[in-house]
Motif scaffolding. Sequence first.
Motif, PDB file in Angstrom:
ATOM      1  N   LEU A 342      37.189  30.076  38.408  1.00  0.00           N
ATOM      2  CA  LEU A 342      37.361  30.949  37.252  1.00  0.00           C
ATOM      3  C   LEU A 342      36.097  31.767  37.001  1.00  0.00           C
ATOM      4  CD1 LEU A 342      39.073  31.894  34.869  1.00  0.00           C
ATOM      5  CD2 LEU A 342      38.215  29.932  33.559  1.00  0.00           C
ATOM      6  N   ASN A 343      34.964  31.152  37.125  1.00  0.00           N
ATOM      7  CA  ASN A 343      33.702  31.891  36.902  1.00  0.00           C
ATOM      8  C   ASN A 343      33.538  33.012  37.917  1.00  0.00           C
ATOM      9  OD1 ASN A 343      32.965  30.331  34.711  1.00  0.00           O
ATOM     10  ND2 ASN A 343      31.779  28.860  35.948  1.00  0.00           N
ATOM     11  N   ALA A 344      33.969  32.741  39.156  1.00  0.00           N
ATOM     12  CA  ALA A 344      33.871  33.788  40.176  1.00  0.00           C
ATOM     13  C   ALA A 344      34.767  34.973  39.812  1.00  0.00           C
ATOM     14  CB  ALA A 344      34.260  33.225  41.533  1.00  0.00           C
ATOM     15  N   MET A 345      35.976  34.690  39.283  1.00  0.00           N
ATOM     16  CA  MET A 345      36.885  35.767  38.895  1.00  0.00           C
ATOM     17  C   MET A 345      36.333  36.515  37.662  1.00  0.00           C
ATOM     18  SD  MET A 345      40.740  34.296  39.570  1.00  0.00           S
ATOM     19  CE  MET A 345      40.554  32.787  38.624  1.00  0.00           C
ATOM     20  N   LYS A 346      35.755  35.785  36.742  1.00  0.00           N
ATOM     21  CA  LYS A 346      35.207  36.438  35.546  1.00  0.00           C
ATOM     22  C   LYS A 346      34.044  37.356  35.907  1.00  0.00           C
ATOM     23  CE  LYS A 346      34.611  33.712  31.951  1.00  0.00           C
ATOM     24  NZ  LYS A 346      34.267  32.492  31.185  1.00  0.00           N
ATOM     25  N   LYS A 347      33.182  36.858  36.766  1.00  0.00           N
ATOM     26  CA  LYS A 347      32.049  37.690  37.181  1.00  0.00           C
ATOM     27  C   LYS A 347      32.538  38.941  37.900  1.00  0.00           C
ATOM     28  CE  LYS A 347      27.705  37.645  39.740  1.00  0.00           C
ATOM     29  NZ  LYS A 347      27.945  38.966  40.335  1.00  0.00           N
ATOM     30  N   GLN A 348      33.563  38.752  38.788  1.00  0.00           N
ATOM     31  CA  GLN A 348      34.098  39.905  39.505  1.00  0.00           C
ATOM     32  C   GLN A 348      34.743  40.875  38.534  1.00  0.00           C
ATOM     33  OE1 GLN A 348      33.537  40.824  42.421  1.00  0.00           O
ATOM     34  NE2 GLN A 348      35.051  42.447  42.751  1.00  0.00           N
ATOM     35  N   VAL A 395      42.631  38.254  34.632  1.00  0.00           N
ATOM     36  CA  VAL A 395      41.455  37.907  33.827  1.00  0.00           C
ATOM     37  C   VAL A 395      41.211  39.089  32.896  1.00  0.00           C
ATOM     38  CG1 VAL A 395      39.002  37.338  33.852  1.00  0.00           C
ATOM     39  CG2 VAL A 395      40.530  36.489  35.672  1.00  0.00           C
ATOM     40  N   ILE A 396      41.250  38.820  31.589  1.00  0.00           N
ATOM     41  CA  ILE A 396      41.257  39.904  30.602  1.00  0.00           C
ATOM     42  C   ILE A 396      39.955  39.875  29.784  1.00  0.00           C
ATOM     43  CG2 ILE A 396      42.485  40.888  28.638  1.00  0.00           C
ATOM     44  CD1 ILE A 396      45.010  39.473  29.758  1.00  0.00           C
ATOM     45  N   TYR A 397      39.307  41.070  29.778  1.00  0.00           N
ATOM     46  CA  TYR A 397      38.122  41.304  28.939  1.00  0.00           C
ATOM     47  C   TYR A 397      38.457  42.423  27.956  1.00  0.00           C
ATOM     48  CZ  TYR A 397      34.651  38.463  31.432  1.00  0.00           C
ATOM     49  OH  TYR A 397      33.914  37.421  31.957  1.00  0.00           O
ATOM     50  N   SER A 398      37.715  42.404  26.841  1.00  0.00           N
ATOM     51  CA  SER A 398      37.801  43.526  25.898  1.00  0.00           C
ATOM     52  C   SER A 398      36.421  44.191  25.795  1.00  0.00           C
ATOM     53  CB  SER A 398      38.258  43.049  24.521  1.00  0.00           C
ATOM     54  OG  SER A 398      37.266  42.181  23.951  1.00  0.00           O
ATOM     55  N   GLY A 399      36.439  45.448  25.425  1.00  0.00           N
ATOM     56  CA  GLY A 399      35.163  46.174  25.252  1.00  0.00           C
ATOM     57  C   GLY A 399      35.382  47.393  24.370  1.00  0.00           C
ATOM     58  N   LYS A 400      34.283  47.906  23.828  1.00  0.00           N
ATOM     59  CA  LYS A 400      34.366  49.091  22.986  1.00  0.00           C
ATOM     60  C   LYS A 400      34.044  50.319  23.830  1.00  0.00           C
ATOM     61  CE  LYS A 400      33.197  46.680  18.702  1.00  0.00           C
ATOM     62  NZ  LYS A 400      32.261  46.587  17.563  1.00  0.00           N
TER      63      LYS A 400
END
Length: 485
Positions: A342-348, A395-400
């Motif tokens: 999971l950490n590898a996917m998050k970093k990618q 893998v979902i991130y949010s940003g402004k």
Amino acid sequence: MICPNCNKEIKDGSKFCIFCGANVQSQSNARNDVQNNAQSVQPQVNTPQYNQPQQSVSAQSQNPQFQPNNFQPAGVNQGVFVQPAKPKKPMNKKLLFGIIGGACALLIIIIVSLVLVANHKTKINLSDYIKVSYDGYDAYGTASVEFDYDKYLDDLMKASSSFKKAYNSDMTCKNLYDSDITWSSIADYYDAVDIDYDLDKTSGLSNGDTVTVNFEYDNDAAAQYKIEYVGESKEYTVEGLKETKKIDPFEGITVEFSGTSPNVSAKVVNNSKDEVYENIYYDLSKSYDIKIGDTITVTVSNDPEYFVEDYGCVFTSTTKDFKCTAVDQYVSKTADIKEDTLNAMKKQTEDVINSYFASDSKYIGVSDLKFEGTYFLTEKVDNSWSFNGTNQVYVIYSGKVKSNEEKKQFDETTVYFPVRYADIIEYADGTQYVDTKYASIEGETTLKYSYFSSVKGYTDKSAMYNDLVVAQKADYTEEITDGLK
């Protein structure tokens, strides 16, 4: 009174003597008639006087023939005196009835004997012509039955002359033009001679088993030849089958699993060099689309009976289970994703987002990147081999996001960036692998920049869920991180 026949005293007035059965009255009447007739014709004569010598009493007693009463005087010129006839002795009624009864009984015996002779049927025991034979190996033996028709027909001809005539004429068709021979008589003959027999079991037999011979016949048809068949079911004991060698058909047999669960395939590997084992063949209950933990049943496909005949061997079993273990597998749920994977996917994912904005930094920018969670989709079993992968992880991130152009194209807006990964594998040794080479941001917003370009991602979580999850429900099941719907 005295019976005139037997001189025994009987009751006065009796008609018959109770001792000899004589008709007492008829004899008394006859005597009376004779005496009356004699008296009526007796002549009256002068009896001369003779000087009779004196004889002693003893002389008279010694010469019983010399009796005064026997003396017939001379000078009787008419022989009219009749000595009365001795009455006939009456027939004994008991004796008469006995004779008549005996004659009737004899007549009945003669009639019954004639009827029995006329209706006598020779019995033919069908079991006398049966021979049951056994062949093969114990537990897989066979039984067959033979009927000795030659002896059977010979015995029928000996038992019935009418049958012999039918056999020698009707059935040989030598005299079909004889007026006494008809096709009906030929049919009757075949009905009488036709015997059906069978065995209740003919295969899969062991020494000591019993088989039963059953008969079917037509005694009504046989009766015309005065023949009666006796054919009750009879049991025979199986014996003489050859002994077999017992072998385990799975000795030296393994199942080789290959592929990645749930798309594993299986095949049987025979490690034996024995000729017997080399000629054993197997079927699998399932040979593909196998997942880790599944049990596969291997079944011997050879016919055990034929195998016994060819090699004299019997299988101790014909099925065996093998479990699919220690193979690579696709991760099937979120909890199975290891932390380092999971950490590898998050970093990618972060790298992909930053790279995207870096390439268009003149127009747009992003800040405050935050990990929001994941969509985890697992392929349904009935829809395997999907082009989108056996599993998918967003893998979902949010940003402004803000506009960097001199003339602002939009206000700063929170955008969700889902980055897709597929076919995460856990190897048999426990390590996991995910291909991050082709990861990219999914979706497109309405935020425009630089000649009508749009910022990637979603500004609406519901729209993101609908496009990425709901649209694939037909092929995938999902696990969604709280707060992302």
